[in-house]
Design a protein around this motif. Structure first.
Motif, PDB file in Angstrom:
ATOM      1  N   ARG A  73       0.811  -1.224   0.000  1.00 60.50           N
ATOM      2  CA  ARG A  73       0.000   0.000   0.000  1.00 60.50           C
ATOM      3  C   ARG A  73       0.834   1.259   0.000  1.00 60.50           C
ATOM      4  O   ARG A  73       0.439   2.276  -0.572  1.00 60.50           O
ATOM      5  CB  ARG A  73      -0.938  -0.017   1.199  1.00 60.50           C
ATOM      6  CG  ARG A  73      -1.987  -1.121   1.098  1.00 60.50           C
ATOM      7  CD  ARG A  73      -3.025  -1.016   2.185  1.00 60.50           C
ATOM      8  NE  ARG A  73      -4.054  -2.043   2.029  1.00 60.50           N
ATOM      9  CZ  ARG A  73      -5.110  -2.156   2.838  1.00 60.50           C
ATOM     10  NH1 ARG A  73      -5.244  -1.320   3.861  1.00 60.50           N
ATOM     11  NH2 ARG A  73      -5.990  -3.114   2.629  1.00 60.50           N
ATOM     12  N   ARG A 128       1.590   1.494  -3.544  1.00 59.40           N
ATOM     13  CA  ARG A 128       0.455   1.342  -4.453  1.00 59.40           C
ATOM     14  C   ARG A 128       0.863   0.520  -5.669  1.00 59.40           C
ATOM     15  O   ARG A 128       0.569   0.856  -6.816  1.00 59.40           O
ATOM     16  CB  ARG A 128      -0.090   2.705  -4.884  1.00 59.40           C
ATOM     17  CG  ARG A 128      -0.444   3.636  -3.758  1.00 59.40           C
ATOM     18  CD  ARG A 128      -1.458   3.048  -2.812  1.00 59.40           C
ATOM     19  NE  ARG A 128      -2.774   2.883  -3.428  1.00 59.40           N
ATOM     20  CZ  ARG A 128      -3.822   2.344  -2.808  1.00 59.40           C
ATOM     21  NH1 ARG A 128      -3.680   1.893  -1.566  1.00 59.40           N
ATOM     22  NH2 ARG A 128      -4.962   2.230  -3.413  1.00 59.40           N
ATOM     23  N   ARG A 182       3.294   3.476  -9.678  1.00 54.35           N
ATOM     24  CA  ARG A 182       2.069   3.430  -8.874  1.00 54.35           C
ATOM     25  C   ARG A 182       0.964   2.728  -9.650  1.00 54.35           C
ATOM     26  O   ARG A 182       0.762   2.960 -10.841  1.00 54.35           O
ATOM     27  CB  ARG A 182       1.639   4.828  -8.471  1.00 54.35           C
ATOM     28  CG  ARG A 182       2.600   5.486  -7.477  1.00 54.35           C
ATOM     29  CD  ARG A 182       2.176   6.892  -7.111  1.00 54.35           C
ATOM     30  NE  ARG A 182       0.922   6.921  -6.378  1.00 54.35           N
ATOM     31  CZ  ARG A 182       0.784   6.669  -5.076  1.00 54.35           C
ATOM     32  NH1 ARG A 182       1.865   6.337  -4.368  1.00 54.35           N
ATOM     33  NH2 ARG A 182      -0.386   6.719  -4.478  1.00 54.35           N
TER      34      ARG A 182
END
Length: 514
Positions: free
Chosen positions: A346, A349, A390
């Protein structure tokens, strides 16, 4: 110095039980709680003095003591005095006991003190030693770690206003109490770990145990019996061969050396620098290093030497050697593997693959500056270079099931060519699906699913469903499947003039697929 009345009464009782009742030395030891060696010494002296039981009624304690031990005058006591300071330090060496030191003392001085007197006089000496040195710590065994309650103010470049404050990290080692201290930007995990690494390098080795207070950086969950250690902290300790044993909550003795070191740091670092202004943490640490050296080289009040000299002689030889490589900081996380056998990091990402058999399983992630390592039940199952893209995907083909690996041989143009066998609307739909994805590969599975709907519903109905989906600009497998299931493909479009050419910010044009 004359012996007290209670001691003389016990000596008379030893003579009675041995010479009068004939009891063994061990039975007398059990009865009077006197060491067996002392009992034997009293009996030997009584026999050498020609005494028997019962003793003469008019024999006073002073006269009996003189017969057994010679003159009671202080000037007559010429027993050699042990070097208590040396004995105090020797006790901190591995496997050294007071009994062993007494034997060595008696070998050098046969007329020296008995074991009980030796122990008693040592206790008197130890009670006068500084509290830092008084505790029975083993050489190089423990490193106490803590943050000082006070902070180091950091000023702006003009040294006019305080812009931040630095935490003071403090450690103390083993017998010597050698101190290491430095200013850190905060108590965050990365600074906490890096400070430990620099501490080990300062010491030239690692302690066997790390004793932190219950700080969140080191202990995830505080508990008296089973504290939960931060996994990064535990990994760093294991890298250096150490074990983390947090101080028990509300147990001051567990962290007494750390608290005394913190107190010393507050007095001789924070107080000494109270009138100085530092424009950066590195500038503050230059001053702190100088003060730490002064503390470590200052002579003890009772014992010979200093923290530094005792460390070099006692602690340092017992430290664990430093590993060949420095510890690389990494954060540990847990994640659930998705149905597409990828996990999401996370903070980045980004998605990374694991073997497809681990779909839906919980795994551990080790995230360092350069790599992502994935563990399942403590076994490493995947390693990927860290990506800065990302919402991107990093997939190892070896992690795919065999059916998915075949997708790697597909290209956008091959899929469109296959769709053209069904009809132009189907081909246009597969092109639109791939164009609507950030990467065409992400649309492969949906395109193949759309083409295979023709096996169930026929090519004519699939063409009609794709035409309707293009008209409403719904570029997905689920949309076409829904149109076919509900029979909307057989109904006329409301706006037949509606453009079927898709518009999307990621559209590439027909030339992209040539």
């Amino acid at each position: 110095m004359p012996r007290p009345h209670t001691a003389m009464r016990k000596i008379r009782e030893v003579i009675r039980l041995r010479l009068g009742e004939g009891l063994s030395l061990r039975l007398i030891h059990s009865s009077l709680s006197i060491p067996v060696t002392t009992v034997g010494d009293y009996v030997r002296r009584a026999r050498n003095a020609g005494l028997s039981w019962p003793l003469p009624d008019d024999l006073s304690d002073d006269e009996l003591e003189k017969m057994l031990f010679g003159s009671t005058s202080p000037s007559a006591e010429v027993r050699p005095m042990p070097d208590w300071a040396k004995i105090h330090l020797e006790l901190r060496r591995p496997h050294v006991t007071l009994m062993l030191l007494w034997y060595e003392y008696k070998e050098a001085h046969p007329d020296g003190y008995g074991y009980s007197q030796f122990c008693e006089r040592y206790k008197r000496f130890a009670s006068k030693v500084d509290v830092v040195m008084r505790q029975s710590h083993k050489a190089g065994e423990k490193l106490w770690v803590d943050f000082s309650g006070g902070k180091v103010p950091i000023y702006d470049t003009k040294l006019l206003e305080v812009v931040s404050s630095a935490e003071l990290f403090v450690t103390a080692i083993g017998v010597s109490g050698l101190i290491y201290a430095e200013a850190l930007p905060s108590q965050e995990l990365i600074y906490w770990i890096d400070a430990h690494v620099r501490t080990f390098e300062f010491l030239g080795g690692s302690s066997h145990l790390l004793i932190p207070d219950n700080l969140r950086s080191g202990v995830t969950r505080s508990n008296r019996y089973e504290p939960e250690i931060n996994p990064t902290y535990a990994e760093m300790a294991a890298h250096y061969g150490a074990v983390v044993i947090p101080a028990r909550p509300l147990r001051p003795r567990d962290k007494s050396k750390a608290e005394n070191s913190v107190l010393l740091a507050q007095r001789w670092i924070l107080a000494r620098t109270r009138n100085e202004r530092f424009a950066s943490i590195s500038e503050a640490n230059i001053a702190i290093r100088s003060l730490v050296e002064q503390i470590n080289n200052r002579p003890f009040k009772v014992l010979p030497g200093s923290r530094r000299s005792v460390f070099e002689e006692i602690d340092k030889p017992c430290l664990l050697p430093l590993p060949q490589n420095r510890y690389e900081f990494a954060v540990w996380k847990t994640a659930r593997v998705g149905l597409d056998y990828h996990i999401e990091v996370r903070s980045e990402r980004h998605f990374y693959s694991v073997p497809y058999r681990l779909a839906k399983e919980k795994v551990d992630l080790r995230i360092s500056a350069k790599t992502i390592e994935i563990f399942y039940k403590s076994k490493r199952v995947a390693t990927h270079p860290k990506s800065q893209v990302r919402f991107g995907y990093t997939t190892d083909p070896a992690h795919m099931p065999e059916s998915h690996r075949r997708y790697l041989s597909w290209t956008p143009q091959r899929i469109i060519s296959w769709a053209e066998k069904t009809g132009p609307h189907t081909a246009q739909m597969t092109r639109a699906v791939m164009e609507s994805r950030r990467h065409p590969e992400q649309g492969y599975r949906a395109c193949l699913g759309i083409i295979r709907l023709g096996n169930s519903y026929g090519a004519e109905r699939l063409e009609a469903a794709c035409a309707r989906a293009l008209a409403i600009r719904s570029y997905s497998y689920r949309s076409i499947e829904s149109i076919l299931k509900t029979g909307l493909d057989s109904k006329p479009l409301v706006e037949t003039s509606q453009r079927t050419t898709p518009h999307h910010k990621n559209i590439r044009g027909a030339s992209y697929y040539r």
